[in-house]
Motif scaffolding. Structure first.
Motif, mmCIF file in Angstrom:
data_model
loop_
_atom_site.group_PDB
_atom_site.id
_atom_site.type_symbol
_atom_site.label_atom_id
_atom_site.label_comp_id
_atom_site.label_asym_id
_atom_site.label_seq_id
_atom_site.Cartn_x
_atom_site.Cartn_y
_atom_site.Cartn_z
ATOM 1 N N GLN A 70 10.270 4.246 99.242
ATOM 2 C CA GLN A 70 10.412 5.084 98.048
ATOM 3 C C GLN A 70 11.776 5.772 98.009
ATOM 4 O O GLN A 70 12.382 5.930 96.941
ATOM 5 N N LYS A 71 12.272 6.153 99.178
ATOM 6 C CA LYS A 71 13.537 6.893 99.238
ATOM 7 C C LYS A 71 14.768 5.985 99.277
ATOM 8 O O LYS A 71 15.799 6.315 98.679
ATOM 9 N N GLN A 107 3.092 0.702 94.787
ATOM 10 C CA GLN A 107 2.044 1.687 94.544
ATOM 11 C C GLN A 107 0.895 1.072 93.732
ATOM 12 O O GLN A 107 -0.281 1.350 93.997
ATOM 13 N N ASP A 133 1.469 5.582 105.784
ATOM 14 C CA ASP A 133 2.185 6.794 105.370
ATOM 15 C C ASP A 133 3.528 6.924 106.096
ATOM 16 O O ASP A 133 4.114 8.000 106.154
ATOM 17 N N THR A 134 4.011 5.799 106.629
ATOM 18 C CA THR A 134 5.283 5.804 107.349
ATOM 19 C C THR A 134 6.324 4.911 106.682
ATOM 20 O O THR A 134 7.426 5.349 106.338
ATOM 21 N N TYR A 176 8.462 -4.987 101.345
ATOM 22 C CA TYR A 176 7.568 -3.959 101.906
ATOM 23 C C TYR A 176 6.472 -4.515 102.802
ATOM 24 O O TYR A 176 6.371 -4.150 103.988
ATOM 25 N N PHE A 179 6.021 3.095 103.715
ATOM 26 C CA PHE A 179 6.103 3.225 102.254
ATOM 27 C C PHE A 179 7.000 4.388 101.816
ATOM 28 O O PHE A 179 7.834 4.216 100.904
ATOM 29 N N PRO A 180 6.911 5.579 102.426
ATOM 30 C CA PRO A 180 7.817 6.659 102.016
ATOM 31 C C PRO A 180 9.298 6.311 102.187
ATOM 32 O O PRO A 180 10.137 6.738 101.385
ATOM 33 N N GLU A 181 9.619 5.524 103.216
ATOM 34 C CA GLU A 181 11.008 5.099 103.410
ATOM 35 C C GLU A 181 11.465 4.176 102.279
ATOM 36 O O GLU A 181 12.609 4.243 101.820
#
Length: 359
Positions: A222-223, A124, A215-216, A255, A218-220
């Motif tokens: 994060q989780k 981030q 937006d695909t 990443y 990076f959220p994975e």
């Protein structure tokens, strides 16, 4: 018979008007020649055209301990071909009280976050830096640097090396170790797109935009991508039932490489880093230097021989792919690295004294 005499008034007016026009034209020509002579005599020239810039993106805890080394580096550039952005802890300001180099005054980003090693917050922070740097349309390359990085060459050599190719420099290789890829990422991120490498990349503008707008992937991360719990932190977190079965996923090591593979852009990158890091931890006699972090060079370690050994590296071997990357620049064999880490603050004066020409 008398001759008729014609009035000459009309011809006199015509001649006067003609003379006036001639005088005005002569003044215009003389003024133009005068302006040209003045420009030539004063050496005046059209305003310079802004050249493409390299954005240097620093990720720091607080201060930049090697700011004077970078000050000497930027002093060598007189054409404004760089810009500087620093992500430090929220609220930290770079001014006369916090840095010795005027190049860093006010260069902190104002929307920084708290960054924890081994967490998605590192990614981030990189995205925040890119988002700020992309506001300047003249920024064409984006270099990620840590607060322990140093430049190995002068600015001109560094600029020419980076700008001579249309590709990004991203250290990337297939990761075959168990425990890194989390099956929960599937099907958004299939295992065949899983990559590993150094976070210290150099991006072209196209890839910087892709990273900021992602937006695909990076959220994975994060989780489902987190580092394994360390024993010293077990007092603050629930004790894992079996630490060996935890997914030891370090987001910043996977990443960007995985994002590029996911987007089908690996043909647009040079698959190596420009920042040297030593991971030869087993040879260290100092137990404090061993672990998950790279070797830190202290004052006693910094010698001309060390810097020369780094600058002489001309290839990188990737064991998991049985691939040897021979380093090239402008179509010719070249040293692999332009930057190196990790160096401590006490080493800065010695590094400045060792500054030398490109060769």
């Amino acid at each position: 018979m008398k001759r008729r005499s014609y009035p000459v008034r009309w011809s006199t007016q015509f001649i006067v008007i003609l003379l006036l026009c001639f005088s005005v034209a002569s003044l215009v020509v003389m003024q133009g020649r005068y302006s040209l002579v003045m420009k030539l005599s004063t050496g005046a020239s059209p305003p310079p055209v802004q050249k493409p810039k390299i954005a240097f993106l620093f990720i720091a805890r607080n201060r930049l301990p090697l700011d004077m080394v970078w000050d000497a580096f930027f002093q060598g550039e007189k054409e404004g071909r760089f810009s500087i952005y620093v992500h430090s802890r929220p609220g930290f300001l770079f001014n006369k009280a916090t840095t010795q180099s005027a190049f860093f005054y006010g260069r902190q980003v104002n929307n920084s976050i708290q960054v924890d090693w081994g967490e998605a917050s590192m990614i981030q922070a990189e995205r925040i830096l890119l988002r700020n740097a992309l506001k300047d349309s003249f920024n064409k390359r984006f270099v990620f640097l840590s607060d322990s990085c140093i430049p190995l060459y002068n600015f001109s050599h560094t600029y020419d090396y980076i700008m001579s190719t249309s590709t990004s420099f991203i250290d990337s290789f297939a990761d075959t170790k168990e425990g890194r890829y989390n099956p929960k990422m599937y099907p958004v991120i299939p295992v065949h797109n899983w990559r590993k490498g150094s976070q210290w990349a150099v991006l072209i503008r196209k890839h910087a935009v892709i990273m900021v707008n992602d937006d695909t992937v990076f959220p994975e991360f994060q989780k489902h991508c987190r580092r394994r719990s360390l024993p010293e932190f077990w007092r603050d977190h629930p004790l894992p039932s079996d630490a060996s079965k935890e997914h030891n996923c370090i987001p910043d090591e996977h990443y960007l490489q995985t994002l590029v593979a996911q987007k089908g852009l690996e043909g647009e990158i040079t698959r190596r880093a420009l920042t040297h890091t030593s991971w030869d931890l087993l040879s260290s006699k100092d137990r404090e230097r061993r672990g998950w972090h790279p070797v830190t060079y202290k004052l006693s370690d910094v010698t001309p021989m060390l810097i020369k050994s780094i600058k002489n590296i001309d290839n990188v071997y990737y064991e998991t792919e049985y691939r040897r990357e021979w380093c090239r620049s402008k179509g010719k064999p070249a040293p692999c690295f332009l930057f190196a880490r990790k160096f401590t603050r006490p080493a800065a004066p010695r590094l400045l004294n060792m500054s030398a020409p490109v060769n």
